[in-house]
Design a protein around this motif. Structure first.
Motif, PDB file in Angstrom:
ATOM      1  N   LEU A   1       0.831  -1.202   0.000  1.00 62.10           N
ATOM      2  CA  LEU A   1       0.000   0.000   0.000  1.00 62.10           C
ATOM      3  C   LEU A   1       0.871   1.260   0.000  1.00 62.10           C
ATOM      4  N   PRO A   2       0.350   2.341  -0.583  1.00 59.19           N
ATOM      5  CA  PRO A   2       1.099   3.593  -0.555  1.00 59.19           C
ATOM      6  C   PRO A   2       1.080   4.198   0.840  1.00 59.19           C
TER       7      PRO A   2
ATOM      8  N   THR B   1       0.488   3.644   6.625  1.00 60.27           N
ATOM      9  CA  THR B   1      -0.875   3.311   6.195  1.00 60.27           C
ATOM     10  C   THR B   1      -1.307   1.985   6.798  1.00 60.27           C
ATOM     11  N   ASN B   2      -0.380   1.048   6.884  1.00 61.28           N
ATOM     12  CA  ASN B   2      -0.687  -0.266   7.481  1.00 61.28           C
ATOM     13  C   ASN B   2      -1.200  -0.103   8.906  1.00 61.28           C
ATOM     14  N   TYR B   3      -0.528   0.698   9.698  1.00 67.49           N
ATOM     15  CA  TYR B   3      -0.918   0.887  11.089  1.00 67.49           C
ATOM     16  C   TYR B   3      -2.241   1.640  11.209  1.00 67.49           C
ATOM     17  N   ALA B   4      -2.471   2.581  10.310  1.00 65.50           N
ATOM     18  CA  ALA B   4      -3.754   3.303  10.333  1.00 65.50           C
ATOM     19  C   ALA B   4      -4.905   2.331  10.115  1.00 65.50           C
TER      20      ALA B   4
ATOM     21  N   PHE C   1       1.042  10.411  -0.103  1.00 70.32           N
ATOM     22  CA  PHE C   1      -0.010  10.607  -1.097  1.00 70.32           C
ATOM     23  C   PHE C   1      -1.094  11.584  -0.674  1.00 70.32           C
ATOM     24  N   MET C   2      -1.368  11.709   0.619  1.00 70.40           N
ATOM     25  CA  MET C   2      -2.465  12.593   1.023  1.00 70.40           C
ATOM     26  C   MET C   2      -2.154  14.057   0.730  1.00 70.40           C
ATOM     27  N   GLU C   3      -0.937  14.478   0.986  1.00 71.53           N
ATOM     28  CA  GLU C   3      -0.576  15.871   0.691  1.00 71.53           C
ATOM     29  C   GLU C   3      -0.639  16.134  -0.814  1.00 71.53           C
TER      30      GLU C   3
END
Length: 96
Positions: free
Chosen positions: A42-43, A89-92, A48-50
């Motif tokens: 995963l990215p 992202t994995n932890y989120a 990527f959000m910014e």
């Protein structure tokens, strides 16, 4: 540790697909085990959000990360299980 506690209690399986928990998740073959081992492909939301318009001075919740993944479907960084790459992202997703 909390995820592994849920596994121990039988509420989550390491081989569960993430789509089981997040219907509409746009990435195939991503499991709980791959999230835990940073092999999901995963990215990383930090990047990527910014790029997609998130204000970097604003707090970003786990729900915000999932929302961006579902809405924008940013390109993965690799194939699930192919290689290790630390990714917040994995932890989120595990937190959700």
């Amino acid at each position: 540790m909390a995820t592994l506690k849920l596994v121990q209690m039988g509420k989550v399986n390491l081989d569960d697909d993430v789509k089981k928990f997040f219907p509409g998740f746009p990435y195939d073959n991503v499991t709980v085990k791959l999230l835990l081992s940073h092999r999901s492909g995963l990215p990383n939301y930090i990047y990527f959000m910014e790029l997609l318009g998130w204000n970097r001075n604003q707090y970003c919740s786990n729900e915000d990360v999932l929302s961006y993944l579902l809405k924008y479907k940013p390109a993965p960084t690799g194939h699930p299980g192919a290689h290790f790459s630390y990714c917040n992202t994995n932890y989120a997703l595990l937190g959700l």
